[in-house]
Write a protein that holds these residues in place. Sequence first.
Motif, PDB file in Angstrom:
ATOM      1  N   MET A  81     -63.618-141.055 -57.180  1.00  0.00           N
ATOM      2  CA  MET A  81     -62.747-141.906 -56.379  1.00  0.00           C
ATOM      3  C   MET A  81     -62.995-143.378 -56.696  1.00  0.00           C
ATOM      4  SD  MET A  81     -62.241-141.972 -52.232  1.00  0.00           S
ATOM      5  CE  MET A  81     -63.608-143.093 -51.912  1.00  0.00           C
ATOM      6  N   LEU A  82     -61.915-144.150 -56.814  1.00  0.00           N
ATOM      7  CA  LEU A  82     -62.009-145.594 -57.018  1.00  0.00           C
ATOM      8  C   LEU A  82     -62.225-146.260 -55.669  1.00  0.00           C
ATOM      9  CD1 LEU A  82     -60.651-144.616 -59.661  1.00  0.00           C
ATOM     10  CD2 LEU A  82     -59.344-146.751 -59.663  1.00  0.00           C
ATOM     11  N   LEU A  83     -63.260-147.099 -55.582  1.00  0.00           N
ATOM     12  CA  LEU A  83     -63.593-147.725 -54.311  1.00  0.00           C
ATOM     13  C   LEU A  83     -62.907-149.082 -54.147  1.00  0.00           C
ATOM     14  CD1 LEU A  83     -65.768-145.476 -54.177  1.00  0.00           C
ATOM     15  CD2 LEU A  83     -67.195-147.138 -53.004  1.00  0.00           C
ATOM     16  N   GLY A  84     -62.974-149.592 -52.922  1.00  0.00           N
ATOM     17  CA  GLY A  84     -62.526-150.947 -52.635  1.00  0.00           C
ATOM     18  C   GLY A  84     -61.291-151.007 -51.759  1.00  0.00           C
ATOM     19  N   HIS A  85     -61.368-151.791 -50.675  1.00  0.00           N
ATOM     20  CA  HIS A  85     -60.211-151.942 -49.783  1.00  0.00           C
ATOM     21  C   HIS A  85     -60.001-153.385 -49.330  1.00  0.00           C
ATOM     22  CE1 HIS A  85     -63.708-151.148 -47.139  1.00  0.00           C
ATOM     23  NE2 HIS A  85     -63.110-151.986 -46.308  1.00  0.00           N
ATOM     24  N   GLU A  86     -60.698-154.332 -49.960  1.00  0.00           N
ATOM     25  CA  GLU A  86     -60.502-155.747 -49.629  1.00  0.00           C
ATOM     26  C   GLU A  86     -60.045-156.464 -50.906  1.00  0.00           C
ATOM     27  OE1 GLU A  86     -63.905-157.530 -47.796  1.00  0.00           O
ATOM     28  OE2 GLU A  86     -64.045-156.012 -46.240  1.00  0.00           O
ATOM     29  N   MET A  87     -58.730-156.647 -51.042  1.00  0.00           N
ATOM     30  CA  MET A  87     -58.191-157.106 -52.315  1.00  0.00           C
ATOM     31  C   MET A  87     -57.271-158.304 -52.167  1.00  0.00           C
ATOM     32  SD  MET A  87     -58.597-153.608 -52.102  1.00  0.00           S
ATOM     33  CE  MET A  87     -56.978-153.097 -51.569  1.00  0.00           C
ATOM     34  N   THR A  88     -57.365-159.186 -53.143  1.00  0.00           N
ATOM     35  CA  THR A  88     -56.438-160.292 -53.317  1.00  0.00           C
ATOM     36  C   THR A  88     -56.010-160.263 -54.780  1.00  0.00           C
ATOM     37  OG1 THR A  88     -57.708-161.579 -51.698  1.00  0.00           O
ATOM     38  CG2 THR A  88     -56.098-162.775 -53.037  1.00  0.00           C
ATOM     39  N   GLY A  89     -54.723-160.353 -55.040  1.00  0.00           N
ATOM     40  CA  GLY A  89     -54.291-160.196 -56.418  1.00  0.00           C
ATOM     41  C   GLY A  89     -53.027-160.941 -56.764  1.00  0.00           C
ATOM     42  N   GLN A  90     -52.716-160.924 -58.047  1.00  0.00           N
ATOM     43  CA  GLN A  90     -51.523-161.569 -58.592  1.00  0.00           C
ATOM     44  C   GLN A  90     -50.554-160.485 -59.049  1.00  0.00           C
ATOM     45  OE1 GLN A  90     -52.288-164.069 -62.000  1.00  0.00           O
ATOM     46  NE2 GLN A  90     -50.519-165.356 -61.561  1.00  0.00           N
ATOM     47  N   VAL A  91     -49.298-160.606 -58.631  1.00  0.00           N
ATOM     48  CA  VAL A  91     -48.286-159.611 -58.983  1.00  0.00           C
ATOM     49  C   VAL A  91     -47.990-159.696 -60.482  1.00  0.00           C
ATOM     50  CG1 VAL A  91     -45.924-158.826 -58.597  1.00  0.00           C
ATOM     51  CG2 VAL A  91     -47.269-159.728 -56.677  1.00  0.00           C
ATOM     52  N   VAL A  92     -48.119-158.552 -61.185  1.00  0.00           N
ATOM     53  CA  VAL A  92     -47.824-158.524 -62.624  1.00  0.00           C
ATOM     54  C   VAL A  92     -46.700-157.555 -62.965  1.00  0.00           C
ATOM     55  CG1 VAL A  92     -50.112-159.291 -63.354  1.00  0.00           C
ATOM     56  CG2 VAL A  92     -49.687-156.843 -63.060  1.00  0.00           C
ATOM     57  N   GLU A  93     -46.339-156.681 -62.037  1.00  0.00           N
ATOM     58  CA  GLU A  93     -45.214-155.766 -62.259  1.00  0.00           C
ATOM     59  C   GLU A  93     -44.557-155.486 -60.921  1.00  0.00           C
ATOM     60  OE1 GLU A  93     -44.256-151.278 -64.022  1.00  0.00           O
ATOM     61  OE2 GLU A  93     -46.219-152.207 -64.395  1.00  0.00           O
ATOM     62  N   VAL A  94     -43.221-155.541 -60.913  1.00  0.00           N
ATOM     63  CA  VAL A  94     -42.471-155.418 -59.662  1.00  0.00           C
ATOM     64  C   VAL A  94     -41.522-154.232 -59.756  1.00  0.00           C
ATOM     65  CG1 VAL A  94     -40.891-156.578 -58.070  1.00  0.00           C
ATOM     66  CG2 VAL A  94     -42.594-157.919 -59.316  1.00  0.00           C
ATOM     67  N   GLY A  95     -41.576-153.345 -58.744  1.00  0.00           N
ATOM     68  CA  GLY A  95     -40.659-152.219 -58.705  1.00  0.00           C
ATOM     69  C   GLY A  95     -39.228-152.667 -58.473  1.00  0.00           C
ATOM     70  N   PRO A  96     -38.245-151.866 -58.893  1.00  0.00           N
ATOM     71  CA  PRO A  96     -36.842-152.278 -58.804  1.00  0.00           C
ATOM     72  C   PRO A  96     -36.318-152.464 -57.385  1.00  0.00           C
ATOM     73  CG  PRO A  96     -37.032-149.979 -59.524  1.00  0.00           C
ATOM     74  CD  PRO A  96     -38.401-150.562 -59.569  1.00  0.00           C
ATOM     75  N   ASP A  97     -36.986-151.898 -56.389  1.00  0.00           N
ATOM     76  CA  ASP A  97     -36.526-152.058 -55.005  1.00  0.00           C
ATOM     77  C   ASP A  97     -37.228-153.200 -54.266  1.00  0.00           C
ATOM     78  OD1 ASP A  97     -34.833-149.970 -55.413  1.00  0.00           O
ATOM     79  OD2 ASP A  97     -35.921-148.520 -54.168  1.00  0.00           O
ATOM     80  N   VAL A  98     -38.131-153.898 -54.931  1.00  0.00           N
ATOM     81  CA  VAL A  98     -38.843-155.014 -54.305  1.00  0.00           C
ATOM     82  C   VAL A  98     -37.956-156.256 -54.362  1.00  0.00           C
ATOM     83  CG1 VAL A  98     -40.878-156.501 -54.414  1.00  0.00           C
ATOM     84  CG2 VAL A  98     -41.093-154.054 -54.891  1.00  0.00           C
ATOM     85  N   GLU A  99     -37.723-156.882 -53.207  1.00  0.00           N
ATOM     86  CA  GLU A  99     -36.781-157.993 -53.122  1.00  0.00           C
ATOM     87  C   GLU A  99     -37.432-159.352 -52.895  1.00  0.00           C
ATOM     88  OE1 GLU A  99     -33.515-157.417 -50.457  1.00  0.00           O
ATOM     89  OE2 GLU A  99     -33.421-155.256 -50.809  1.00  0.00           O
ATOM     90  N   PHE A 100     -38.599-159.392 -52.262  1.00  0.00           N
ATOM     91  CA  PHE A 100     -39.125-160.667 -51.791  1.00  0.00           C
ATOM     92  C   PHE A 100     -40.394-161.118 -52.511  1.00  0.00           C
ATOM     93  CE2 PHE A 100     -36.894-158.653 -48.201  1.00  0.00           C
ATOM     94  CZ  PHE A 100     -35.848-159.567 -48.078  1.00  0.00           C
TER      95      PHE A 100
END
Length: 397
Positions: free
Chosen positions: A65-84
């Motif tokens: 299992m990949l651990l970690g639940h406190e994340m801050t990140g930069q968007v690098v790929e956006v799904g086609p239904d993402v608007e904002f």
Amino acid sequence: MATGNRAVVFHGIEDMRVDTVDYPKLEMPNGQKAPHGVILKLVATNICGSDLHIYRGSFAAPEGMLLGHEMTGQVVEVGPDVEFLSEGDLVSVPFNVACGRCRNCRARHTEVCETTNPDASCAAYGFNLGNWDGGQAEYMFVPYADFQLLRFPDKDQAMEKIRDLALLSDILPTAFHGLMEAGAKPGSTVYIAGAGPVGRCGAAAARLLGASCIIVGDYDQKRLDLVKRNGCETIDLSQDVPLTDQIEAILGEPMVDSAVDYVGSEAHGIGSDADKLMPQAAINQVMDATRAGGATGVIGVYGPDPLAPTQEGQEGTFPLDFGKVWIKSPRISAGQAPIMHYNRELMMAILWDRMPYLSDMLNTQVISLDEAPDAYAKFNEGSDEKYIIDPHGMIKN
């Protein structure tokens, strides 16, 4: 575009490794396409005290299992239904995985989303709660991105304050939630059980709320020193003196308006019992320390623990001194925090310098992804540092 992904992976009790895993896809854990999701390049991803439950074996998790639940990140790929959201946006990820569509999410109870975990109304990244990959990695997938992600208004400003903003995924809103549930407000006297990172966030949040006397109890003098130099009173719980007597020595009365348990079932006793694991100790202490008509928040994790010394603890059953406190008309609230209920307001408080003491109180330390396994071991041994993993070397020293 990257094709690989290095991540902190659970290989067994006290065995964390940095492995190369598959680059994330816009897919749900069951393989269903997720056009509402995004892929993030992780800028900051923290080690949390809750991760130690997995590290120690108290919270069951599958190998790999990949651990970690406190994340801050930069968007690098956006799904086609993402608007904002757009590529390049810098965002905070609430640790609760939430759809934004079910009854609970629509009521802002994102901590008990009804759809993102088929086994329970509770889902989280990097736990065995819905099979969501964690974010102690170079890249991660986030579903329902328009609903879930908190976008920082100015990337340059955010990067200047990234050590503080990295706390918005979990521990700062969680700490704030405990105080809200305990009814803390300007002028309140507050007792905080536990000077770990969440308890220290609680002390910082109590200052933001305008609490008057903020008392923090713990056994670790280094952790107590961090809150002491930031305006809090402290209690050394290794002293063989009842908690209420120690509170009275500070306040002139043995009880506070609001008390929060930030410890949970890994609590120990007071004084001569300080070396004994007593899972019910912290919750009983905060109930005892809360005045009649006051309120208590229970943020520390309580649940079945296979490592507990008693059958009751293994089953998640705890002896509470409820009969003793019932006469005080107690108000007690417990459970995970709905991060999205608080994270935007706390972001604004950080951006406008209303919490300038936060990093010092938390003693944040930035480390590389390769240093994460060693940081887990140090944190497990009682380090007073809050470890922030910088997978891509994007955080200034």
